[in-house]
Design a protein around this motif. Structure first.
Motif, short mmCIF file in Angstrom:
data_model
loop_
_atom_site.label_atom_id
_atom_site.label_comp_id
_atom_site.label_asym_id
_atom_site.label_seq_id
_atom_site.Cartn_x
_atom_site.Cartn_y
_atom_site.Cartn_z
N PRO A 261 0.84 -1.19 0.00
CA PRO A 261 0.00 0.00 0.00
C PRO A 261 0.88 1.25 0.00
O PRO A 261 1.96 1.27 0.58
CB PRO A 261 -0.78 -0.11 1.31
CG PRO A 261 -0.70 -1.55 1.69
CD PRO A 261 0.63 -2.03 1.19
N GLY A 262 0.45 2.30 -0.67
CA GLY A 262 1.25 3.52 -0.74
C GLY A 262 2.35 3.39 -1.76
O GLY A 262 2.34 2.50 -2.62
N GLY A 263 3.31 4.28 -1.67
CA GLY A 263 4.41 4.26 -2.63
C GLY A 263 4.00 4.84 -3.97
O GLY A 263 2.97 5.53 -4.10
N LEU A 264 4.80 4.55 -4.99
CA LEU A 264 4.51 5.09 -6.32
C LEU A 264 3.28 4.42 -6.94
O LEU A 264 2.51 5.06 -7.66
CB LEU A 264 5.73 4.88 -7.24
CG LEU A 264 7.00 5.63 -6.86
CD1 LEU A 264 8.15 5.23 -7.77
CD2 LEU A 264 6.77 7.14 -6.93
N VAL A 265 3.13 3.11 -6.70
CA VAL A 265 1.98 2.36 -7.19
C VAL A 265 1.26 1.78 -5.98
O VAL A 265 1.84 1.03 -5.19
CB VAL A 265 2.42 1.22 -8.13
CG1 VAL A 265 1.19 0.46 -8.63
CG2 VAL A 265 3.22 1.76 -9.29
N ALA A 266 0.01 2.12 -5.82
CA ALA A 266 -0.74 1.70 -4.64
C ALA A 266 -1.14 0.24 -4.75
O ALA A 266 -1.90 -0.15 -5.64
CB ALA A 266 -1.99 2.57 -4.46
N GLY A 267 -0.61 -0.59 -3.85
CA GLY A 267 -0.98 -2.00 -3.80
C GLY A 267 -1.89 -2.27 -2.62
O GLY A 267 -2.29 -1.35 -1.90
N SER A 268 -2.18 -3.54 -2.40
CA SER A 268 -3.11 -3.88 -1.32
C SER A 268 -2.65 -5.11 -0.54
O SER A 268 -3.44 -5.69 0.20
CB SER A 268 -4.50 -4.13 -1.90
OG SER A 268 -4.46 -5.18 -2.86
N GLN A 269 -1.39 -5.49 -0.69
CA GLN A 269 -0.92 -6.70 -0.03
C GLN A 269 -0.11 -6.36 1.23
O GLN A 269 0.27 -5.21 1.46
CB GLN A 269 -0.04 -7.51 -0.99
CG GLN A 269 -0.76 -7.93 -2.26
CD GLN A 269 -1.93 -8.84 -2.00
OE1 GLN A 269 -1.88 -9.71 -1.13
NE2 GLN A 269 -3.02 -8.65 -2.76
N SER A 270 0.12 -7.39 2.03
CA SER A 270 0.89 -7.22 3.26
C SER A 270 2.37 -7.07 2.94
O SER A 270 2.83 -7.33 1.83
CB SER A 270 0.68 -8.42 4.18
OG SER A 270 1.24 -9.59 3.58
N LEU A 271 3.13 -6.65 3.96
CA LEU A 271 4.57 -6.51 3.79
C LEU A 271 5.21 -7.86 3.45
O LEU A 271 6.12 -7.92 2.61
CB LEU A 271 5.19 -5.95 5.08
CG LEU A 271 6.73 -5.89 5.11
CD1 LEU A 271 7.26 -4.98 4.02
CD2 LEU A 271 7.20 -5.42 6.49
N ASP A 272 4.73 -8.94 4.06
CA ASP A 272 5.30 -10.26 3.78
C ASP A 272 5.13 -10.66 2.32
O ASP A 272 6.06 -11.19 1.69
CB ASP A 272 4.66 -11.32 4.68
CG ASP A 272 5.16 -11.24 6.12
OD1 ASP A 272 6.21 -10.60 6.33
OD2 ASP A 272 4.50 -11.80 7.01
N VAL A 273 3.95 -10.40 1.76
CA VAL A 273 3.71 -10.73 0.35
C VAL A 273 4.55 -9.84 -0.55
O VAL A 273 5.15 -10.31 -1.52
CB VAL A 273 2.21 -10.58 0.02
CG1 VAL A 273 1.98 -10.75 -1.49
CG2 VAL A 273 1.38 -11.60 0.79
N ALA A 274 4.61 -8.55 -0.23
CA ALA A 274 5.39 -7.61 -1.05
C ALA A 274 6.87 -7.98 -1.03
O ALA A 274 7.55 -7.97 -2.07
CB ALA A 274 5.17 -6.19 -0.56
#
Length: 371
Positions: A261-274
Motif C-alpha cells: 500500500p502507498g508508494g509510487l503504485v498503490a498496492g493492497s498486499q501485506s509486507l510479507d507478500v510484497a
C-alpha cells in the motif's frame, strides 16, 4: 596443415617459417601452406647477418619466410620479434633450436621427433608433432578465458544487483512505502538476511558452475589476440555489470512497491507478500541474467539451448524458489508468504526485464562495433 595455418591467421596469429632449406624450396612450401602469397620473399641467413637490430625489426614486420639460417639466426629473430612488442611462440625439434625455444615466450618442442635437449628447453611439448593441435589449443584456451569472463560477469552483476537492492531500498524506503511506522520514522529492509543468503545459495552456485563448461558461443577465432595490458574485466564489461545490477535492483524494488500500500503504485498486499514478491523477482532476474552473461555482445537467444547444465541449474533454481515461497515450514524460516498465479506472473515479468534490457544493450554494442 594449410587449414590450420589459415585458422591461425584468422585468429590474428602470424605464422613464420624458419628453415635451413634452400630459399626456393622454402618459398614454394610456404606458398602452398598459405604462409605467404605467390612470389613472396624468403630471406637467407647471410642477408640477416648484414642487418643491424633496427633493420631486422623492420624486416621481421614484413617477411615471414627465412631460409638457410643458423641457430644464432633463429635466436636473433625471436629476440627481434619480442623487442618489437610481439608475443612469440617457437616450435622446434633439434638441439640447435634449444636457444630460440628457451628465449621465446612459449617454446614448443616436438614430442615425437624432438630431442631431449629441446624438450628440456621448451615450456610445452607437442605430443603429436601436429601444428593443427597448437591451433586447437589456442581455440580451447580462448574458450576457457571466455568462460572465466562469463563467470565473473554473472557473479559480479548479480551481486551488484543485491547490494543496490538493499541500498536503494533503504534510501528510497519512503518513496516505495517501506515504512514500519505510520510516521515513517522507521525503515523496513527490502530483503531479510536469510533471503539474501538463499539468493546466494541458489543463484551464485550451480548457474555459475555451469558457465565454467559453457560451449563456445562467440567465434573466438575471429578476434585478435589479447594484449598483455588488457584486463580480464575491461571498462565496457564493468559498465554492463553495473547497469545490469541497477536494472535488477529497480525491478525488485518496483515489485515490492507494486504490492505494498502507498508508494509510487498503490498496492493492497501485506509486507510479507510484497517482500516475497521482491525476493522472487530478484531470484528470477538473476536466473535470467545467467543467459545474458554467456556473451558480452551476442544475443542470449544465440545458442540458447547449447548448455544443458545451465538449463538444469535454472530449472533447479526455479523449483527451489517455488518451494521456499509455497512450503509452510520454509515460509517460517525465510519470512515468505504464498502468492497466487497473477502475483507469480508479475514476478516473472519483472524478473525478465533484465533480459530485455541486456538484449537492447548488446544490440547497441554490436551496431557500434560494426561502425
Amino acid at each position: 596443415m594449410a587449414g590450420a595455418i589459415a585458422e591461425a591467421r584468422r585468429a590474428g596469429i602470424r605464422v613464420i617459417m624458419i628453415t635451413g632449406d634452400h630459399p626456393a624450396t622454402a618459398s614454394r612450401i610456404a606458398t602452398d601452406l598459405g604462409i605467404i602469397e605467390a612470389g613472396g620473399r624468403a630471406v637467407t641467413g647471410v642477408e640477416l647477418d648484414t642487418l643491424d637490430d633496427a633493420e631486422l625489426r623492420a624486416l621481421t614486420r614484413e617477411v615471414s619466410v627465412y631460409a638457410r639460417v643458423a641457430p644464432q639466426h633463429k635466436l636473433r629473430l625471436v629476440d627481434s620479434l619480442q623487442s618489437d612488442g610481439q608475443i612469440v611462440s617457437m616450435t622446434g625439434d633439434g638441439v640447435n633450436d634449444a636457444p630460440a625455444l628457451k628465449s621465446a615466450d612459449i617454446g614448443v618442442a616436438m614430442g615425437i621427433t624432438g630431442t631431449e635437449v629441446t624438450k628440456e628447453a621448451a615450456r610445452m611439448i607437442l605430443a603429436d608433432d601436429n601444428f593443427a593441435t597448437i591451433v586447437a589449443a589456442v581455440r580451447q584456451g580462448r574458450v576457457i578465458f571466455q568462460n572465466i569472463q562469463k563467470f565473473l560477469r554473472y557473479l559480479l552483476s548479480s551481486n551488484v544487483g543485491e547490494v543496490l537492492t538493499v541500498f536503494l531500498g533503504v534510501v528510497l524506503a519512503g518513496v516505495i512505502g517501506l515504512n514500519e511506522a505510520s510516521d515513517g520514522s522507521a525503515v523496513v529492509l527490502p530483503l531479510l538476511a536469510t533471503q539474501i543468503l538463499w539468493i546466494n545459495l541458489i543463484t551464485d552456485s550451480t548457474p555459475a558452475l555451469a558457465m565454467g563448461i559453457d560451449p563456445e558461443i562467440d567465434d573466438v577465432m575471429a578476434r585478435a589476440p589479447r594484449k598483455m595490458t588488457d584486463r580480464a574485466i575491461d571498462a565496457r564489461m564493468w559498465r554492463g555489470i553495473v547497469s545490469i545490477g541497477l536494472v535488477m535492483a529497480l525491478s525488485t524494488l518496483f515489485a515490492i512497491d507494486l504490492f505494498l500500500p502507498g508508494g509510487l503504485v498503490a498496492g493492497s498486499q501485506s509486507l510479507d507478500v510484497a517482500r516475497t514478491a521482491g525476493f522472487t523477482t530478484l531470484v528470477l532476474a538473476q536466473l535470467f541474467n545467467s543467459l545474458n552473461a554467456r556473451s558480452e555482445t551476442s544475443s542470449a537467444f544465440h545458442g540458447l539451448f547449447a548448455n544443458k547444465w545451465l538449463w538444469g541449474a535454472i530449472g533447479l533454481g526455479v523449483a527451489l524458489q517455488v518451494a521456499v515461497v509455497e512450503t509452510p515450514f520454509l515460509q517460517v524460516a525465510f519470512g515468505t508468504a504464498s502468492m497466487d498465479l497473477t502475483q507469480w506472473a508479475a514476478c516473472v515479468a519483472l524478473g525478465s526485464v533484465v533480459l530485455w534490457y541486456d538484449e537492447l544493450r548488446k544490440l547497441l554494442l554490436r551496431l557500434n562495433d560494426r561502425r
